[in-house]
Design an enzyme around this catalytic site. Structure first.
Site, mmCIF file in Angstrom:
data_model
loop_
_atom_site.group_PDB
_atom_site.id
_atom_site.type_symbol
_atom_site.label_atom_id
_atom_site.label_comp_id
_atom_site.label_asym_id
_atom_site.label_seq_id
_atom_site.Cartn_x
_atom_site.Cartn_y
_atom_site.Cartn_z
ATOM 1 N N PHE A 169 0.898 -1.149 0.204
ATOM 2 C CA PHE A 169 0.149 -0.023 0.007
ATOM 3 C C PHE A 169 0.760 1.032 -0.049
ATOM 4 O O PHE A 169 0.893 2.010 -1.053
ATOM 5 C CB PHE A 169 -0.809 -0.042 1.221
ATOM 6 C CG PHE A 169 -1.515 1.146 1.609
ATOM 7 C CD1 PHE A 169 -2.219 1.993 0.672
ATOM 8 C CD2 PHE A 169 -1.654 1.533 3.065
ATOM 9 C CE1 PHE A 169 -2.701 3.387 1.271
ATOM 10 C CE2 PHE A 169 -1.992 2.771 3.281
ATOM 11 C CZ PHE A 169 -2.590 3.486 2.489
ATOM 12 N N LEU B 110 5.142 -10.211 -2.009
ATOM 13 C CA LEU B 110 3.628 -10.215 -1.935
ATOM 14 C C LEU B 110 2.852 -10.920 -1.294
ATOM 15 O O LEU B 110 2.012 -11.483 -1.427
ATOM 16 C CB LEU B 110 3.594 -10.909 -3.663
ATOM 17 C CG LEU B 110 4.223 -10.175 -4.723
ATOM 18 C CD1 LEU B 110 3.835 -10.638 -6.271
ATOM 19 C CD2 LEU B 110 4.039 -8.952 -4.855
ATOM 20 N N ALA C 196 6.878 -5.182 5.670
ATOM 21 C CA ALA C 196 6.797 -5.463 7.219
ATOM 22 C C ALA C 196 5.563 -6.425 7.305
ATOM 23 O O ALA C 196 4.702 -6.597 6.561
ATOM 24 C CB ALA C 196 6.425 -4.417 7.996
ATOM 25 N N TYR D 105 4.302 -5.527 17.722
ATOM 26 C CA TYR D 105 4.501 -4.582 16.238
ATOM 27 C C TYR D 105 5.167 -3.324 16.884
ATOM 28 O O TYR D 105 6.110 -2.963 16.043
ATOM 29 C CB TYR D 105 2.887 -4.427 15.667
ATOM 30 C CG TYR D 105 3.011 -3.294 14.471
ATOM 31 C CD1 TYR D 105 3.349 -3.927 13.366
ATOM 32 C CD2 TYR D 105 2.741 -2.138 14.602
ATOM 33 C CE1 TYR D 105 3.197 -3.099 12.344
ATOM 34 C CE2 TYR D 105 2.768 -1.151 13.554
ATOM 35 C CZ TYR D 105 3.033 -1.809 12.308
ATOM 36 O OH TYR D 105 2.988 -0.855 11.219
#
Ligand SMILES: O=c1ccn([C@@H]2O[C@H](COP(=O)(O)OP(=O)(O)O[C@H]3O[C@H](CO)[C@H](O)[C@H](O)[C@H]3O)[C@@H](O)[C@H]2O)c(=O)[nH]1
Length: 313
Positions: free
Chosen positions: A12, A34, A76, A144
């Site tokens: 994105f 991907l 990530a 995260y």
């Protein structure tokens, strides 16, 4: 031409960075496995390696061959809730995968490493001021956020120890074209797609959680300015403006022409109440400011999903 690597360039935010580099005639080399990125996101003018950042041998081949001058690192594990379920896997990708790239950056003489960090997940709920500045000491509340903050610390170490220059950009809630609305992705993509499909839209809790929504094109521009103008800094990228989920719902309802009311569900565990970032430092150090107003960015985003859904019918 200088060689520039963009990891996560089919994702994105990465795909917006790739577009901006191509516009500036700085065609990048994209590394993406991907896993969450899509080949359709990728400008065909970029050189593409479908590879995983945790695969040191493959990464070394790319670095050896291209000797990049700049590395934009956006690949990530992107889900906060997934990091809670599996902290080891999150650390394997987001910490160890990044260390592969940092070691190679030193070995092959990369000039600057531009890292995508997080504002929302790094400061936590217990902050001394909102909008929150970079002076706030991070108290990340999820694996995260912990991994992103760890990498920021490694960046400081690599710069002091080996002279590798870096910039860490702490993003607010990024939205825009190509955000993947499946699974754990951002609320703007989820609401837009559901409204266009006339599906139910779910608001967790009372809808008064506030976020700072920043347009992906503005974030991409911040990356390029970071490459050109600053070194060894941690910089917030946001708008300083808070929007509640209820307000967001109303804006998107208007844009899409959605007729239904939202369905209110239980609060989502671990959700922050309020997150807004100060962006004065970005302005001061690199002349960056947010240029796309939320209403305008939402129109662009909805238009993108409308076209995409039309094409797949
Ligand atoms: O269907 C939904 C989805 C989300 N929300 C609400 O919308 C707000 C924003 O949620 P997001 O999942 O879009 O984003 P977060 O603020 O949880 O941010 C996290 O998820 C983001 C995903 O885009 C980024 O990864 C970011 O770094 C990370 O902190 C929250 O109050 C959430 O409860 C809903 O009400 N309904």
């Amino acid at each position: 031409m200088e060689n520039i690597v963009v990891t996560g360039g089919a994702g994105f935010i990465g795909s917006h960075v790739v577009n901006e580099l191509i516009e500036k005639n700085m065609g990048p080399i994209v590394i993406d496995n991907l896993s969450s990125g899509k080949i359709e996101n990728l400008d065909p003018r970029a050189l593409f390696y479908q590879q995983d950042i945790t695969d040191l041998e493959m990464m070394e081949r790319v670095f050896m061959l291209h000797k990049p001058r700049y590395v934009f690192h956006l690949a990530a594990q992107i889900s906060v809730s997934q990091s809670v379920k599996d902290p080891i896997e999150d650390a394997r990708i987001n910490i160890l995968g990044t260390l592969n790239l940092l070691n190679l950056s030193v070995k092959y003489g990369v000039e600057k490493f531009i890292f995508s960090s997080t504002g929302g997940a790094i400061y936590g709920d217990d902050v001394s001021e909102i909008p929150t500045s970079e002076k706030e000491f991070p108290k990340p509340f999820s694996p995260y956020g912990i991994a992103k903050f760890s990498v920021e610390n490694y960046l400081r170490f690599y710069s002091e120890q080996y002279g590798l220059k870096y910039v860490a950009l702490r993003y607010a809630n990024v939205y825009g074209e190509r955000q993947d609305p499946h699974g754990e992705a951002g609320v703007v993509a989820i609401f837009s797609k559901r409204m266009l499909a006339n599906d139910e839209v779910i608001i967790f809790g009372d809808g008064e959680n506030v976020r700072d929504y920043v347009y992906a094109g503005d974030v991409a521009h911040a990356n390029v300015l970071a490459m050109e103008k600053v070194e060894n800094e941690v910089i917030n990228i946001g708008t300083g403006i808070g929007t509640s989920v209820n307000e967001l719902f109303a804006l998107l309802k208007e844009i899409t022409g959605y007729q239904k009311e939202p369905v209110y569900a239980d609060p989502r565990p671990g959700d922050l109440r309020k997150s807004i970032l100060k962006w004065d430092k970005a302005k001061e150090l690199m002349g960056w400011e947010p240029t796309v107003k939320l209403e305008d960015g939402l129109v662009k985003t909805v238009e993108f999903f409308r076209t995409e859904m039309g094409a797949s019918e």
